[in-house]
Structures are given as C-alpha cells and as structure tokens.
Design a protein around this motif. Structure first.
Motif, PDB file in Angstrom:
ATOM      1  N   GLU A 197      45.140   8.100   8.354  1.00  0.00           N
ATOM      2  CA  GLU A 197      45.248   7.131   9.447  1.00  0.00           C
ATOM      3  C   GLU A 197      46.127   5.948   9.037  1.00  0.00           C
ATOM      4  O   GLU A 197      46.894   5.424   9.850  1.00  0.00           O
ATOM      5  CB  GLU A 197      43.852   6.647   9.845  1.00  0.00           C
ATOM      6  N   THR A 230      36.833  13.045  -0.356  1.00  0.00           N
ATOM      7  CA  THR A 230      36.025  13.574   0.740  1.00  0.00           C
ATOM      8  C   THR A 230      36.871  13.608   2.018  1.00  0.00           C
ATOM      9  O   THR A 230      37.955  13.006   2.091  1.00  0.00           O
ATOM     10  CB  THR A 230      34.804  12.677   0.973  1.00  0.00           C
ATOM     11  N   ASP A 231      36.368  14.301   3.023  1.00  0.00           N
ATOM     12  CA  ASP A 231      37.092  14.372   4.293  1.00  0.00           C
ATOM     13  C   ASP A 231      37.254  12.982   4.910  1.00  0.00           C
ATOM     14  O   ASP A 231      38.306  12.680   5.500  1.00  0.00           O
ATOM     15  CB  ASP A 231      36.346  15.292   5.267  1.00  0.00           C
ATOM     16  N   ASP A 232      36.253  12.134   4.797  1.00  0.00           N
ATOM     17  CA  ASP A 232      36.354  10.780   5.356  1.00  0.00           C
ATOM     18  C   ASP A 232      37.433   9.968   4.633  1.00  0.00           C
ATOM     19  O   ASP A 232      38.183   9.210   5.266  1.00  0.00           O
ATOM     20  CB  ASP A 232      35.005  10.058   5.242  1.00  0.00           C
ATOM     21  N   GLN A 233      37.512  10.116   3.311  1.00  0.00           N
ATOM     22  CA  GLN A 233      38.543   9.409   2.564  1.00  0.00           C
ATOM     23  C   GLN A 233      39.940   9.903   2.929  1.00  0.00           C
ATOM     24  O   GLN A 233      40.879   9.107   3.081  1.00  0.00           O
ATOM     25  CB  GLN A 233      38.302   9.585   1.060  1.00  0.00           C
ATOM     26  N   ARG A 264      40.786  11.238   5.770  1.00  0.00           N
ATOM     27  CA  ARG A 264      41.088  10.765   7.125  1.00  0.00           C
ATOM     28  C   ARG A 264      41.551   9.306   7.107  1.00  0.00           C
ATOM     29  O   ARG A 264      42.505   8.939   7.783  1.00  0.00           O
ATOM     30  CB  ARG A 264      39.860  10.921   8.027  1.00  0.00           C
ATOM     31  N   LEU A 265      40.866   8.471   6.322  1.00  0.00           N
ATOM     32  CA  LEU A 265      41.226   7.061   6.244  1.00  0.00           C
ATOM     33  C   LEU A 265      42.655   6.895   5.714  1.00  0.00           C
ATOM     34  O   LEU A 265      43.453   6.112   6.254  1.00  0.00           O
ATOM     35  CB  LEU A 265      40.248   6.312   5.341  1.00  0.00           C
TER      36      LEU A 265
END
Length: 358
Positions: A172, A163-166, A168-169
C-alpha cells in the motif's frame, strides 16, 4: 527579399521589443531603434551614419572580433545571414545577436545588413526557471522513489519472513508513492502544455454544482467532517461549455488547499458571474476558508511557480496550473481574503462554446 516596412502595420522601429540596427550597402548605420539604444547604452544620434562595426564592436566569447569572422560585406555572396548567438559588447556585456543579409539578387552584393539584438535577461530568467523546475522535480521524486525501491527490494529479498498484513502495508505504501510520482508527472505535462500554449480543452456541457458536490463528498468520505463544508449554489446557472476533467482539476486543487492549509469552515459558492468586459456571461466559483489567510505581500506570487503557502508538502505548482487552466478557458482567477480572514479564491468561466480548443 527586403524586410517589409514596419509602417505597414502602423509601427515604427521604436515600437519593436528587440534592438534593430540596419546598415546600408556601404556599412553605415541607417536605423538604430530605441531598444538598440537601451541595450548598447548609445543614443541613436551617436550611431546613425557611422560604420556598423564601430557602433557595434562585437566580440565572440573567446574575444575575437565578430565582424572579421562573419565579414558580411566581403564574404560569400550566397550567405543570407547569421544565426542568433551570444556575443559581447564593450565591458563584457552579453547580448544575443542575429543578422540577416538583404541582397537585391540571390548572389548579389549586400544591399542591407539587418542586425537584431536581444538582452540576455529573459533567457537567464528562463534558464533559472528551468533549473528551479529540475531541482524541484528531483527533490519531489527522490522521496517516493527511495520508498518504492526500499520496500520492493525488501519484499523481494525477504518475502517469506513477512506476514500477509505486513506485505499489504508495504505494498500500500508503494502504491501511494507511485501515485505521488504519477501526479507529479501529470503536473509537469500540464506545465509544458500551458507554457507552450498547447493545453487541449475537450469542451462539453459541465454541471459545476454537481462537480462541487462530488468533491465535497470525496473529502467527507476521506474523513473530513461533513459540517466543515458549506455550499451555496445559486439557481439557475447559465449553461457552461468547458473541459470537465480540467474543471475537476481546478476545483480539486482549490478545495484541497482550503482543507489542508486553511481552518474552520470551507465555503464553496457558485453563482452567475457579474457581467464584465472580459467575461460578459458565465459562472463564478468562490472557495474560502477561515484560516490565517495569505499574507498581503504574498498575494502577487500565489499563482507563480513553486509558491507554497506553508511548508506542509506540495510542489508549489498546483495554483500555477489552476491559473493556466482557467485562462485557457477564457476565464479569470483572483485571490484575496475572506470575510473570516482566511484565503479566498474566485474564478469565473465564460459560457463558452462547444468547440475544441488547442
């Protein structure tokens, strides 16, 4: 050309840090200084007047007699000396030896043979320091590089599955580890410049009080309670010409250490320096905390390479760099115990001039 007489500078051969052995045109020792006596374990009275090859029965690392190999008195008259190399004294003791051939004419007979001796202890210490640095760098680089490689390989192979959140993490994390690598490289460059005397200072007016406030605000923005910091800034402060980036580096390191390794309130005091012979006029900055402090037996090692106050990360290079920066400005830095029992670092910078130093 013959070597100038050390007496021209008010020195004697015994004042020289390296061993000095001089033989005349017949190969007899006419000078044997105190350092040579220490390195060879011979008294000058035993050496003077004797053939140099007997006073210094040197061999190369393969056991061959050095004097027969080099033949300073009977060899080519165009030779001017021998470069420094590792040789052996009786008993297998290592010594660094170089020689200079002094001739009255470019191709004339040998007039003086000048042999310089150095112990290998300093070189071995340097080699150990280099080995420690390489080992530390390799260790510190391995973890972030493994992380960067792992996450980038995973993203490239399975991009659509996350997913986009994964994503991004993971990105980062890659960015944070790349920052660690960048900081380590910057530390290594600083050490190289400090050790070689090439640390450049781009001096300009520096507002130390504003710099302290800026660093405190950054820690508060990163999540530290504002009440953990107490600042005491005297006024007026003398004008200060220094390298603002380097002063930021010093302040950042000392405050980071106090926050990470100390406890309780972190106190930062800025005041005019008490006049001393070293720094007649300047600014003093003190950073202290209320933690367990630094053990008395470790005080003398705080500013050496690889010293760590705890096992909580870090390369152990920061305080070594801090000391180098402060001293490059002509200042001094000390470590001690605060009134509350924690660590207390204090550095003093002279007023300075607007010149650029290198």
């Amino acid at each position: 050309m013959e070597l100038p007489d050390p007496a021209w500078w008010g020195l004697s051969p015994d004042d020289l840090p390296d061993g000095l052995v001089v033989a005349d045109e017949l190969g007899r020792v006419v000078c044997f200084n105190a350092a040579a006596a220490r390195i060879t374990a011979q008294r000058p009275q035993q050496a003077l007047g004797r053939p140099v090859e007997r006073v210094l029965p040197l061999q190369d690392t393969e056991g061959r007699p050095w004097w027969q190999l080099t033949d300073p008195y009977g060899g080519l008259r165009t030779r001017r000396g021998q470069p420094e190399r590792n040789l052996l004294l009786p008993g297998g003791r290592e010594v660094l030896v170089s020689a200079r051939y002094v001739r009255p004419a470019p191709a004339g007979p040998l007039h003086r043979l000048v042999v310089a001796l150095r112990g290998t202890e300093a070189r071995r210490r340097t080699e150990r320091r280099h080995a420690e640095l390489i080992a530390t760098v390799a260790h510190e680089l391995r973890s972030p590089l493994t992380s960067v490689k792992g996450f980038t390989a995973t993203l490239l192979a399975k991009w659509e599955r996350f997913t986009d959140d994964q994503k991004r993490l993971m990105l980062e994390t890659v960015d944070a580890d790349a920052g660690r690598i960048t900081r380590l490289i910057a530390e290594l460059l600083d050490i190289s410049r400090i050790d070689s005397g090439r640390l450049e200072l781009r001096k300009q007016p520096v507002d130390v009080a504003a710099a302290v406030r800026r660093h405190v605000e950054a820690h508060v923005a990163a999540g530290e309670p504002a009440g953990r910091f107490r600042s005491g800034i005297a006024s007026p402060l003398p004008p200060l010409w220094a390298d603002p980036d380097k002063i930021d580096q010093v302040l950042g390191n000392l405050l980071e250490n106090a926050v990470r390794h100390g406890e309780g309130t972190v106190t930062i005091e800025v005041a005019p320096a008490e006049p001393t012979r070293t720094v007649p006029e300047g600014t003093t900055v003190t950073v202290s905390d209320e933690g367990p402090g630094i053990p008395e037996e470790s005080m003398s090692r705080v500013f050496t390479r690889f010293w760590r106050g705890s096992k909580r990360g870090g390369t152990g290079l920061g305080l070594y760099i801090v000391k180098g920066i402060v001293e490059a400005h002509g200042g001094v830095i000390t470590v001690g115990r605060s009134a509350a029992g924690g660590a207390r670092f204090q550095f003093t910078l002279p007023v300075g001039t607007p010149a650029v130093l290198a």
